[in-house]
Design a protein around this motif. Structure first.
Motif, PDB file in Angstrom:
ATOM      1  N   THR A   1       0.722  -1.281   0.008  1.00 12.87           N
ATOM      2  CA  THR A   1      -0.015  -0.010  -0.075  1.00 12.87           C
ATOM      3  C   THR A   1       0.581   1.442  -0.134  1.00 12.87           C
ATOM      4  O   THR A   1       2.159   1.186   0.588  1.00 12.87           O
ATOM      5  CB  THR A   1      -1.039   0.147   1.281  1.00 12.87           C
ATOM      6  OG1 THR A   1      -0.231   0.048   2.471  1.00 12.87           O
ATOM      7  CG2 THR A   1      -1.755  -1.293   1.449  1.00 12.87           C
ATOM      8  N   PRO A   2       0.273   2.369  -0.237  1.00 13.39           N
ATOM      9  CA  PRO A   2       1.046   3.626  -0.198  1.00 13.39           C
ATOM     10  C   PRO A   2       1.601   3.915   0.949  1.00 13.39           C
ATOM     11  O   PRO A   2       2.848   4.559   1.119  1.00 13.39           O
ATOM     12  CB  PRO A   2      -0.038   4.895  -0.903  1.00 13.39           C
ATOM     13  CG  PRO A   2      -1.060   3.891  -1.790  1.00 13.39           C
ATOM     14  CD  PRO A   2      -1.161   2.583  -1.174  1.00 13.39           C
ATOM     15  N   THR A   3       0.932   3.604   2.001  1.00 10.13           N
ATOM     16  CA  THR A   3       1.326   4.011   3.431  1.00 10.13           C
ATOM     17  C   THR A   3       2.361   3.218   3.744  1.00 10.13           C
ATOM     18  O   THR A   3       3.547   3.623   4.447  1.00 10.13           O
ATOM     19  CB  THR A   3      -0.039   3.750   4.427  1.00 10.13           C
ATOM     20  OG1 THR A   3      -1.259   4.450   3.835  1.00 10.13           O
ATOM     21  CG2 THR A   3       0.406   3.887   5.823  1.00 10.13           C
TER      22      THR A   3
ATOM     23  N   VAL B   1       5.878   4.784   4.856  1.00  9.18           N
ATOM     24  CA  VAL B   1       6.785   4.184   6.120  1.00  9.18           C
ATOM     25  C   VAL B   1       8.161   3.642   5.666  1.00  9.18           C
ATOM     26  O   VAL B   1       9.264   3.949   6.590  1.00  9.18           O
ATOM     27  CB  VAL B   1       5.980   3.086   6.906  1.00  9.18           C
ATOM     28  CG1 VAL B   1       6.723   2.471   8.012  1.00  9.18           C
ATOM     29  CG2 VAL B   1       4.707   3.792   7.568  1.00  9.18           C
ATOM     30  N   LEU B   2       8.338   2.720   4.799  1.00 11.51           N
ATOM     31  CA  LEU B   2       9.643   2.112   4.394  1.00 11.51           C
ATOM     32  C   LEU B   2      10.521   3.257   3.787  1.00 11.51           C
ATOM     33  O   LEU B   2      11.773   3.289   4.343  1.00 11.51           O
ATOM     34  CB  LEU B   2       9.214   1.141   3.262  1.00 11.51           C
ATOM     35  CG  LEU B   2      10.543   0.339   2.955  1.00 11.51           C
ATOM     36  CD1 LEU B   2      11.062  -0.516   3.853  1.00 11.51           C
ATOM     37  CD2 LEU B   2      10.335  -0.469   1.517  1.00 11.51           C
ATOM     38  N   ASP B   3       9.867   4.299   3.342  1.00 10.14           N
ATOM     39  CA  ASP B   3      10.796   5.393   2.886  1.00 10.14           C
ATOM     40  C   ASP B   3      11.413   6.376   4.052  1.00 10.14           C
ATOM     41  O   ASP B   3      12.562   6.514   4.047  1.00 10.14           O
ATOM     42  CB  ASP B   3      10.185   6.209   1.763  1.00 10.14           C
ATOM     43  CG  ASP B   3      10.890   7.397   1.282  1.00 10.14           C
ATOM     44  OD1 ASP B   3      11.832   7.324   0.961  1.00 10.14           O
ATOM     45  OD2 ASP B   3      10.369   8.613   1.617  1.00 10.14           O
TER      46      ASP B   3
ATOM     47  N   GLN C   1      15.833   7.449   7.794  1.00  7.86           N
ATOM     48  CA  GLN C   1      16.377   7.391   9.096  1.00  7.86           C
ATOM     49  C   GLN C   1      17.673   6.251   9.420  1.00  7.86           C
ATOM     50  O   GLN C   1      18.530   6.797  10.135  1.00  7.86           O
ATOM     51  CB  GLN C   1      15.489   7.049  10.052  1.00  7.86           C
ATOM     52  CG  GLN C   1      14.160   8.177  10.483  1.00  7.86           C
ATOM     53  CD  GLN C   1      14.667   9.369  10.742  1.00  7.86           C
ATOM     54  OE1 GLN C   1      15.486   9.330  11.546  1.00  7.86           O
ATOM     55  NE2 GLN C   1      14.157  10.397  10.196  1.00  7.86           N
ATOM     56  N   ALA C   2      17.474   5.406   8.817  1.00  6.50           N
ATOM     57  CA  ALA C   2      18.646   4.274   8.953  1.00  6.50           C
ATOM     58  C   ALA C   2      19.986   4.909   8.226  1.00  6.50           C
ATOM     59  O   ALA C   2      21.078   4.792   9.077  1.00  6.50           O
ATOM     60  CB  ALA C   2      18.375   3.187   8.490  1.00  6.50           C
TER      61      ALA C   2
END
Length: 127
Positions: free
Chosen positions: A2-4, A8-10, A15-16
């Motif tokens: 899903t786009p969400t 979140v993955l992006d 952050q990583a």
């Protein structure tokens, strides 16, 4: 996906990568230089957040008026120039106060970033 979940993955990836970069910087730089780099990155984050806020307003309002878009483009460019000038003035103030020379030099080097961010922000958002 899903786009969400992509969002979140992006964000997690950003952050990583940021965390890894700062681990490397902390290892390479001394405490004084690392502190100066952190202050500059916080400043650049605030500048980016300010400029992005203008762009998010354009996207959320779905502005299509070419004249208004042109005005907003020049407004963001002027904001970028003001933030760049503020960076230069702060660097000069640090030199005048005989503060950390490395910090002042790095601030000068990063002073062009707000201008370039402002110049590309609106065209990239409208793609």
């Amino acid at each position: 996906m899903t786009p969400t979940s992509w969002s979140v993955l992006d964000r997690a990836g950003q952050q990583a990568i940021s965390f890894l970069i700062f681990i490397v910087l902390a290892r390479i730089l001394g405490p004084s230089e690392y502190g100066a780099a952190r202050v500059i990155f916080v400043y650049l984050f605030l500048v980016n957040t300010t400029l992005t806020g203008v762009i998010d307003g354009v996207i959320s309002k779905q502005i299509r008026n070419v004249r208004l878009l042109s005005s907003l483009f020049w407004f963001t460019v002027v904001l970028g120039i003001l933030f760049s000038a503020l960076s230069i003035l702060f660097g000069l103030l640090l030199i005048y106060l005989d503060a950390n020379q490395v910090f002042a030099e790095v601030f000068f080097q990063f002073s062009v970033v707000p201008f370039f961010v402002s110049a590309i922000a609106l065209p990239n958002a409208l793609k």
